[in-house]
Design an enzyme around this catalytic site. Structure first.
Site, short mmCIF file in Angstrom:
data_model
loop_
_atom_site.label_atom_id
_atom_site.label_comp_id
_atom_site.label_asym_id
_atom_site.label_seq_id
_atom_site.Cartn_x
_atom_site.Cartn_y
_atom_site.Cartn_z
CG ASP A 73 -2.26 -0.66 0.92
OD1 ASP A 73 -2.53 -0.90 -0.28
OD2 ASP A 73 -3.02 -0.92 1.86
CG ASP A 301 -6.26 -8.88 11.81
OD1 ASP A 301 -6.44 -7.92 12.57
OD2 ASP A 301 -5.25 -9.01 11.10
#
Ligand SMILES: O=c1ccn([C@@H]2O[C@H](COP(=O)(O)OP(=O)(O)O[C@H]3O[C@H](CO)[C@@H](O)[C@H](O)[C@H]3O)[C@@H](O)[C@H]2O)c(=O)[nH]1
Ligand SMILES: [Mn+2]
Length: 470
Positions: A73, A301
């Site tokens: 990213d 997560d």
């Protein structure tokens, strides 16, 4: 939080592993796609990403069944360059690990341990590693990949995609197959290599990117187009694997179906992969709400990180008494730092008073002192952060309560046994915090500013409590 995790602990699950079943029939091993996320070449040094990637490429697992996808990213040519170097180095590293049954398959960890073999082969490889590290670090220091540094001619062209208009927040998709299990062999020319794929999804100012969850969803789609493995492992760039047998051992639990192979580096496949990595691909779809990793939370997560908290459970599962105690301490620390702040953040978000922001953490740790403290299992607080304030206040408050309780017990003979026991338990839990406030002199202690502020705020709390509760 405690209530929701308790039901899981009341019903412990026991699993058996049968890695030998697959060792006997390697053709039954399903394909495995590994996703590694990185987002900033300065906070997450490319060499860290390289080590994470190499540690999973070298798994004790049929190499032609592993595909490692790195999502960048940060859109950084330096990260791509580092992975290109990693692909070259892996051709020597993988056969070496397998031949010598190396435990630590992150080369950085392996070569910095005292126990690695000092024979010609080992020293040679170490030199090769240091060479690669120097080249990558040089490129990162200089801020760009100069043409003279590129040693793989076949990949030279991809760097042209970093045009003048290219920024990390606005750029086209880049997908580069750096290693292809169909054609690439290791240096012994006997074994095939795993796939290694670099992906930097399209970014544009007009679409939301959803941080790591967004990156993972793009990886899900791109990998589905290219390799479509039934088993997926996701890692952050700093989570190298320290056990080469993990995937084979986990397999029995998953028992996935096998999926047919196809070529990954063909024109059609790459076109499709670029299409699903578009920044507006998810517009008007269920991605992020009903499909893939869910958006809107900074800890998508989190649920993979459950820990055991019961002494009995812990001991029955082979944990130590000390381990249980440290866990209690972490529970207290998290309760008054990350959980506390995420609760505030969540409330503000629900009331629409704030939107979520993400602050990438720095993974640089070339501080030797810090590594030493880590080895000694000392808590690391370090730079001043408001995150430590509530926790420090609680510790101070507890200490005062204990002192006051003992004083009362002896001088007024008050019956405070239960309260005293509770306060002592809390104080023992807080020992590392007291240590970090008063005794420690190293850089990992609690910053003076935090201690001072916490002291004042505790005093204010006690004084106001005195007036209100009187
Ligand atoms: O826009 C982004 C931002 C982050 N990341 C990656 O996400 C990972 C986690 O980021 P980090 O700054 O290391 O966050 P942590 O505070 O260490 O991690 C917490 O937050 C993560 C993001 O929700 C969770 O994955 C972790 O389990 C949780 O511990 C890293 O590999 C980043 O490269 C991206 O890929 N894209
Ligand atoms: Mn992290």
């Amino acid at each position: 939080m405690w209530a929701t995790t308790t039901c899981l602990r009341l019903n412990p699950v026991h699993r058996s592993e049968y890695p030998e079943r697959y060792a006997a029939k390697p053709e039954d091993v399903p394909k495995l796609d590994v996703f590694i996320c990185t987002a900033d070449p300065y906070k997450e040094p490319p060499m860290k990403v390289v080590n994470t990637a190499l540690s999973v490429m070298a798994y004790d697992y049929p190499a032609d069944k592993i595909s490692v996808y790195v999502s960048d990213d940060g859109g950084s040519s330096m990260t791509l360059f580092a992975l290109m170097e990693a692909a070259k180095f892996s051709k020597h590293w993988l056969p070496y690990c397998k031949k010598n049954n190396v435990q630590d398959r992150s080369p950085e960890v392996y070569f910095s341990s005292y126990s690695h073999p000092k024979d010609d082969k080992g020293l040679n490889l170490k030199m090769m590693y240091e060479d690669m590290k120097n080249r990558v670090e040089h490129v990162v220091d200089s801020g760009k990949v100069k043409p003279e540094f590129i040693t793989c001619d076949q990949f030279r062209g991809v760097f042209d995609l970093w045009t003048n208009k290219f920024t990390r927040h606005d750029h086209p998709t880049i997908i580069q197959v750096l290693q292809n299990s169909e054609i690439d062999m290791d240096d012994t020319k006997k074994n095939v290599m795993p796939n290694l794929i670099y992906l930097s999804r399209e970014k544009s100012k007009d679409s939301q990117q959803h941080f790591k969850a967004g990156a993972l969803n793009t990886l899900l789609r791109v990998s589905a187009v290219m390799t479509n493995s039934p088993v997926i492992l996701t890692l952050d760039c700093d989570m190298y694997s320290n056990d080469p047998t993990t995937p084979l051992r986990a397999l029995y639990e998953l028992r996935p179906n096998r999926i047919a192979d196809k070529s990954i580096n063909t024109q059609d496949i790459l076109e499709l992969a670029h299409d699903v990595a578009r920044s507006n691909y998810e517009c008007n779809t269920n991605w992020g709400s009903k499909l893939g990793f869910r958006y809107g939370s900074l800890v998508e997560d989190y649920y993979t990180g459950y820990r055991l908290h019961y002494l009995l459970d812990f001991v029955l599962e082979g944990g130590s008494y000390r381990g249980w105690w440290n866990d209690q301490r972490m529970w207290l620390i998290r309760g008054f730092s990350s959980f506390f702040f995420s609760f505030i953040e969540f409330t503000l978000q629900t009331l629409n008073l704030s939107s979520n922001g993400f602050n990438l953490t720095s993974k640089i740790n070339d501080d030797e002192e810090q590594s030493k403290r880590y080895e000694q299992e000392l808590f690391e607080f370090g730079p001043s952060s408001p995150m430590f304030l509530p926790m420090t206040m609680v510790a101070i408050m507890n200490f005062l309560a204990l002192v006051w309780g003992i004083y009362g017990f002896f001088f007024w003979g008050e019956r405070l046994i239960l309260e005293l026991m509770l306060a002592s338990f809390a104080a023992v839990n807080c020992l590392p915090i007291y240590d970090a406030i008063v005794l420690r002199k190293d850089h990992g202690k609690l910053p003076k500013k935090v201690c001072f502020l916490a002291g004042i705020l505790t005093l204010v709390l006690i004084v106001s409590g005195y007036f209100f509760l009187k």
